[in-house]
Design a protein around this motif. Sequence first.
Motif, PDB file in Angstrom:
ATOM      1  N   LEU A   1       0.824  -1.205   0.000  1.00 39.68           N
ATOM      2  CA  LEU A   1       0.000   0.000   0.000  1.00 39.68           C
ATOM      3  C   LEU A   1       0.858   1.255   0.000  1.00 39.68           C
ATOM      4  O   LEU A   1       0.534   2.248  -0.660  1.00 39.68           O
ATOM      5  CB  LEU A   1      -0.916  -0.010   1.233  1.00 39.68           C
ATOM      6  CG  LEU A   1      -1.714   1.258   1.542  1.00 39.68           C
ATOM      7  CD1 LEU A   1      -2.686   1.569   0.412  1.00 39.68           C
ATOM      8  CD2 LEU A   1      -2.473   1.098   2.857  1.00 39.68           C
ATOM      9  N   TYR A   2       1.966   1.240   0.732  1.00 43.03           N
ATOM     10  CA  TYR A   2       2.795   2.424   0.907  1.00 43.03           C
ATOM     11  C   TYR A   2       3.822   2.614  -0.212  1.00 43.03           C
ATOM     12  O   TYR A   2       4.538   3.603  -0.227  1.00 43.03           O
ATOM     13  CB  TYR A   2       3.516   2.356   2.256  1.00 43.03           C
ATOM     14  CG  TYR A   2       2.623   2.675   3.436  1.00 43.03           C
ATOM     15  CD1 TYR A   2       2.501   3.974   3.922  1.00 43.03           C
ATOM     16  CD2 TYR A   2       1.881   1.683   4.066  1.00 43.03           C
ATOM     17  CE1 TYR A   2       1.679   4.277   4.993  1.00 43.03           C
ATOM     18  CE2 TYR A   2       1.055   1.975   5.143  1.00 43.03           C
ATOM     19  CZ  TYR A   2       0.958   3.272   5.596  1.00 43.03           C
ATOM     20  OH  TYR A   2       0.132   3.566   6.665  1.00 43.03           O
ATOM     21  N   ALA A   3       3.885   1.667  -1.145  1.00 38.16           N
ATOM     22  CA  ALA A   3       4.913   1.723  -2.193  1.00 38.16           C
ATOM     23  C   ALA A   3       4.432   2.500  -3.409  1.00 38.16           C
ATOM     24  O   ALA A   3       3.239   2.709  -3.617  1.00 38.16           O
ATOM     25  CB  ALA A   3       5.303   0.304  -2.607  1.00 38.16           C
ATOM     26  N   ASP A   4       5.378   2.918  -4.224  1.00 36.69           N
ATOM     27  CA  ASP A   4       5.058   3.404  -5.555  1.00 36.69           C
ATOM     28  C   ASP A   4       4.506   2.245  -6.383  1.00 36.69           C
ATOM     29  O   ASP A   4       4.715   1.062  -6.064  1.00 36.69           O
ATOM     30  CB  ASP A   4       6.327   3.918  -6.251  1.00 36.69           C
ATOM     31  CG  ASP A   4       6.652   5.360  -5.878  1.00 36.69           C
ATOM     32  OD1 ASP A   4       5.713   6.122  -5.617  1.00 36.69           O
ATOM     33  OD2 ASP A   4       7.847   5.694  -5.856  1.00 36.69           O
ATOM     34  N   SER A   5       3.859   2.588  -7.475  1.00 37.62           N
ATOM     35  CA  SER A   5       3.436   1.573  -8.425  1.00 37.62           C
ATOM     36  C   SER A   5       4.664   0.884  -9.012  1.00 37.62           C
ATOM     37  O   SER A   5       5.651   1.535  -9.354  1.00 37.62           O
ATOM     38  CB  SER A   5       2.614   2.209  -9.540  1.00 37.62           C
ATOM     39  OG  SER A   5       2.400   1.289 -10.588  1.00 37.62           O
ATOM     40  N   GLU A   6       4.584  -0.437  -9.113  1.00 35.64           N
ATOM     41  CA  GLU A   6       5.684  -1.190  -9.704  1.00 35.64           C
ATOM     42  C   GLU A   6       5.677  -1.078 -11.235  1.00 35.64           C
ATOM     43  O   GLU A   6       6.721  -1.019 -11.872  1.00 35.64           O
ATOM     44  CB  GLU A   6       5.572  -2.663  -9.297  1.00 35.64           C
ATOM     45  CG  GLU A   6       5.681  -2.920  -7.805  1.00 35.64           C
ATOM     46  CD  GLU A   6       7.099  -2.779  -7.305  1.00 35.64           C
ATOM     47  OE1 GLU A   6       8.038  -3.032  -8.085  1.00 35.64           O
ATOM     48  OE2 GLU A   6       7.282  -2.404  -6.135  1.00 35.64           O
ATOM     49  N   MET A   7       4.467  -1.066 -11.819  1.00 41.46           N
ATOM     50  CA  MET A   7       4.310  -1.014 -13.274  1.00 41.46           C
ATOM     51  C   MET A   7       2.829  -0.821 -13.561  1.00 41.46           C
ATOM     52  O   MET A   7       1.987  -0.956 -12.669  1.00 41.46           O
ATOM     53  CB  MET A   7       4.821  -2.300 -13.919  1.00 41.46           C
ATOM     54  CG  MET A   7       4.191  -3.559 -13.353  1.00 41.46           C
ATOM     55  SD  MET A   7       5.086  -5.019 -13.877  1.00 41.46           S
ATOM     56  CE  MET A   7       4.317  -6.276 -12.839  1.00 41.46           C
ATOM     57  N   ASN A   8       2.509  -0.529 -14.822  1.00 41.75           N
ATOM     58  CA  ASN A   8       1.113  -0.339 -15.176  1.00 41.75           C
ATOM     59  C   ASN A   8       0.650  -1.481 -16.070  1.00 41.75           C
ATOM     60  O   ASN A   8       1.103  -1.642 -17.200  1.00 41.75           O
ATOM     61  CB  ASN A   8       0.905   1.004 -15.886  1.00 41.75           C
ATOM     62  CG  ASN A   8      -0.564   1.293 -16.079  1.00 41.75           C
ATOM     63  OD1 ASN A   8      -1.164   0.865 -17.050  1.00 41.75           O
ATOM     64  ND2 ASN A   8      -1.159   2.012 -15.129  1.00 41.75           N
ATOM     65  N   LEU A   9      -0.248  -2.288 -15.531  1.00 42.45           N
ATOM     66  CA  LEU A   9      -0.732  -3.469 -16.247  1.00 42.45           C
ATOM     67  C   LEU A   9      -1.692  -3.099 -17.374  1.00 42.45           C
ATOM     68  O   LEU A   9      -1.746  -3.809 -18.385  1.00 42.45           O
ATOM     69  CB  LEU A   9      -1.412  -4.413 -15.249  1.00 42.45           C
ATOM     70  CG  LEU A   9      -0.504  -4.934 -14.136  1.00 42.45           C
ATOM     71  CD1 LEU A   9      -1.312  -5.678 -13.083  1.00 42.45           C
ATOM     72  CD2 LEU A   9       0.583  -5.838 -14.706  1.00 42.45           C
ATOM     73  N   ARG A  10      -2.427  -2.017 -17.220  1.00 46.51           N
ATOM     74  CA  ARG A  10      -3.323  -1.556 -18.292  1.00 46.51           C
ATOM     75  C   ARG A  10      -2.522  -1.290 -19.567  1.00 46.51           C
ATOM     76  O   ARG A  10      -2.896  -1.734 -20.664  1.00 46.51           O
ATOM     77  CB  ARG A  10      -4.039  -0.283 -17.849  1.00 46.51           C
ATOM     78  CG  ARG A  10      -4.935   0.368 -18.905  1.00 46.51           C
ATOM     79  CD  ARG A  10      -5.140   1.831 -18.588  1.00 46.51           C
ATOM     80  NE  ARG A  10      -3.872   2.563 -18.623  1.00 46.51           N
ATOM     81  CZ  ARG A  10      -3.633   3.700 -17.975  1.00 46.51           C
ATOM     82  NH1 ARG A  10      -4.580   4.258 -17.243  1.00 46.51           N
ATOM     83  NH2 ARG A  10      -2.455   4.283 -18.067  1.00 46.51           N
ATOM     84  N   ASP A  11      -1.398  -0.592 -19.399  1.00 44.03           N
ATOM     85  CA  ASP A  11      -0.580  -0.262 -20.565  1.00 44.03           C
ATOM     86  C   ASP A  11      -0.008  -1.518 -21.214  1.00 44.03           C
ATOM     87  O   ASP A  11       0.108  -1.602 -22.445  1.00 44.03           O
ATOM     88  CB  ASP A  11       0.541   0.692 -20.162  1.00 44.03           C
ATOM     89  CG  ASP A  11       0.023   2.060 -19.733  1.00 44.03           C
ATOM     90  OD1 ASP A  11      -1.165   2.356 -19.988  1.00 44.03           O
ATOM     91  OD2 ASP A  11       0.811   2.822 -19.137  1.00 44.03           O
ATOM     92  N   MET A  12       0.356  -2.502 -20.396  1.00 41.63           N
ATOM     93  CA  MET A  12       0.884  -3.747 -20.940  1.00 41.63           C
ATOM     94  C   MET A  12      -0.178  -4.487 -21.741  1.00 41.63           C
ATOM     95  O   MET A  12       0.089  -5.005 -22.835  1.00 41.63           O
ATOM     96  CB  MET A  12       1.395  -4.636 -19.805  1.00 41.63           C
ATOM     97  CG  MET A  12       2.613  -4.103 -19.097  1.00 41.63           C
ATOM     98  SD  MET A  12       3.139  -5.250 -17.819  1.00 41.63           S
ATOM     99  CE  MET A  12       4.392  -4.253 -17.007  1.00 41.63           C
ATOM    100  N   LEU A  13      -1.386  -4.547 -21.184  1.00 41.36           N
ATOM    101  CA  LEU A  13      -2.473  -5.223 -21.886  1.00 41.36           C
ATOM    102  C   LEU A  13      -2.761  -4.543 -23.214  1.00 41.36           C
ATOM    103  O   LEU A  13      -2.919  -5.210 -24.251  1.00 41.36           O
ATOM    104  CB  LEU A  13      -3.739  -5.223 -21.023  1.00 41.36           C
ATOM    105  CG  LEU A  13      -3.716  -6.064 -19.740  1.00 41.36           C
ATOM    106  CD1 LEU A  13      -4.941  -5.764 -18.898  1.00 41.36           C
ATOM    107  CD2 LEU A  13      -3.649  -7.552 -20.067  1.00 41.36           C
ATOM    108  N   ARG A  14      -2.806  -3.229 -23.194  1.00 40.08           N
ATOM    109  CA  ARG A  14      -3.170  -2.496 -24.407  1.00 40.08           C
ATOM    110  C   ARG A  14      -2.031  -2.423 -25.413  1.00 40.08           C
ATOM    111  O   ARG A  14      -2.254  -2.133 -26.588  1.00 40.08           O
ATOM    112  CB  ARG A  14      -3.679  -1.106 -24.022  1.00 40.08           C
ATOM    113  CG  ARG A  14      -4.965  -1.190 -23.200  1.00 40.08           C
ATOM    114  CD  ARG A  14      -5.523   0.151 -22.773  1.00 40.08           C
ATOM    115  NE  ARG A  14      -6.650  -0.062 -21.857  1.00 40.08           N
ATOM    116  CZ  ARG A  14      -7.359   0.923 -21.291  1.00 40.08           C
ATOM    117  NH1 ARG A  14      -7.038   2.190 -21.553  1.00 40.08           N
ATOM    118  NH2 ARG A  14      -8.350   0.633 -20.475  1.00 40.08           N
ATOM    119  N   ALA A  15      -0.818  -2.720 -24.944  1.00 38.89           N
ATOM    120  CA  ALA A  15       0.323  -2.787 -25.861  1.00 38.89           C
ATOM    121  C   ALA A  15       0.448  -4.156 -26.516  1.00 38.89           C
ATOM    122  O   ALA A  15       1.315  -4.356 -27.378  1.00 38.89           O
ATOM    123  CB  ALA A  15       1.612  -2.452 -25.120  1.00 38.89           C
ATOM    124  N   GLY A  16      -0.390  -5.094 -26.097  1.00 44.01           N
ATOM    125  CA  GLY A  16      -0.407  -6.401 -26.730  1.00 44.01           C
ATOM    126  C   GLY A  16       0.523  -7.428 -26.141  1.00 44.01           C
ATOM    127  O   GLY A  16       0.800  -8.450 -26.790  1.00 44.01           O
TER     128      GLY A  16
END
Length: 326
Positions: A270-285
């Motif tokens: 909860l206290y961490a930064d985002s590790e990565m964005n899964l939405r962008d990965m999905l939409r990048a194929g």
Amino acid sequence: MLIDNHGRPINYLRLAVTDRCNLRCFYCMPHEGIDFLPKTHLLSFEEMLRLIGLLAEMGISKVRITGGEPFVRKELMAFLWKISEIEGIQKINLTTNGVLTAPYVPELKQLGISSINLSLDSLDRKRFFEMTRRDELPNVLKTFDAILENDIPLKINSVMMAGKNEEDIFGLVDLAKNHPVGIRFIEEMPFNGEGEKPEYFMSYKKIIETIKAKHTTLYKISDEANSTSYNYKIEGFEGTIGVIAAFSRTFCGTCNRLRITPTGDFKTCLYADSEMNLRDMLRAGLSNQEIKEKLQASILHRAKDGFEAEAGRKDAISESMTTIGG
């Protein structure tokens, strides 16, 4: 089974389906609210189902749906039914503020919802309004009654704050006297949308001391595995009392949780930064296997606890809890 770099098994996903909320709790967001994102910025239900399926293949067996307020998002029930069909998902849990929830409770029972967490910071209508900036207590209590009538396991989540709602502590405790509910008092956290430190902080120790001053028969009971709360009983009470050291962060050593925000940010704490964005990965194929490899790599670089996670952030905490997932 998913195992992180500290040897902790990971089997629990907290998924926020929306950043929108129909309350404006002052400890969660500024008075003017926050800038809610366009729908296209949010994960679609189809994208969420794909991610849940991938994580179920990796060992996730429990999913908690949060927000914002989940029932603000249309077609939520159809989405929950689809989650129930995913192989490997054994438990679906829900956190809600209860404003819109009552009409859906019978269907949640039919679905087989494992439990519901109901946010409720005051039983006094005036103080409820002061806390949430909305006059919705009657609707929340309708949801409380509906959950009990349908025999769904229920926990009440109350953010307890000195000088704000501490006089409600005994009324909330009394809900456990004749009802099989878990009343859980939560330390205030800094996720208020302004990056401010908790202003009305009451430690979990202070909360228990306050309860014990009146209820001298309060005694400790065993906690479930991976529990975030320290749990207690009062002699003669049907339900239980718990405290969650959310700011003190005493439960990190057994944390089995991952988080996905409404926009697809993946957080191992909860206290961490985002590790990565899964939405962008999905939409990048990216393929399923590529996404699973990235998830695994992230889990193997997890902070030891919330303090280490906060220290490793690029910027100070400034998010609202509604954008992360309650």
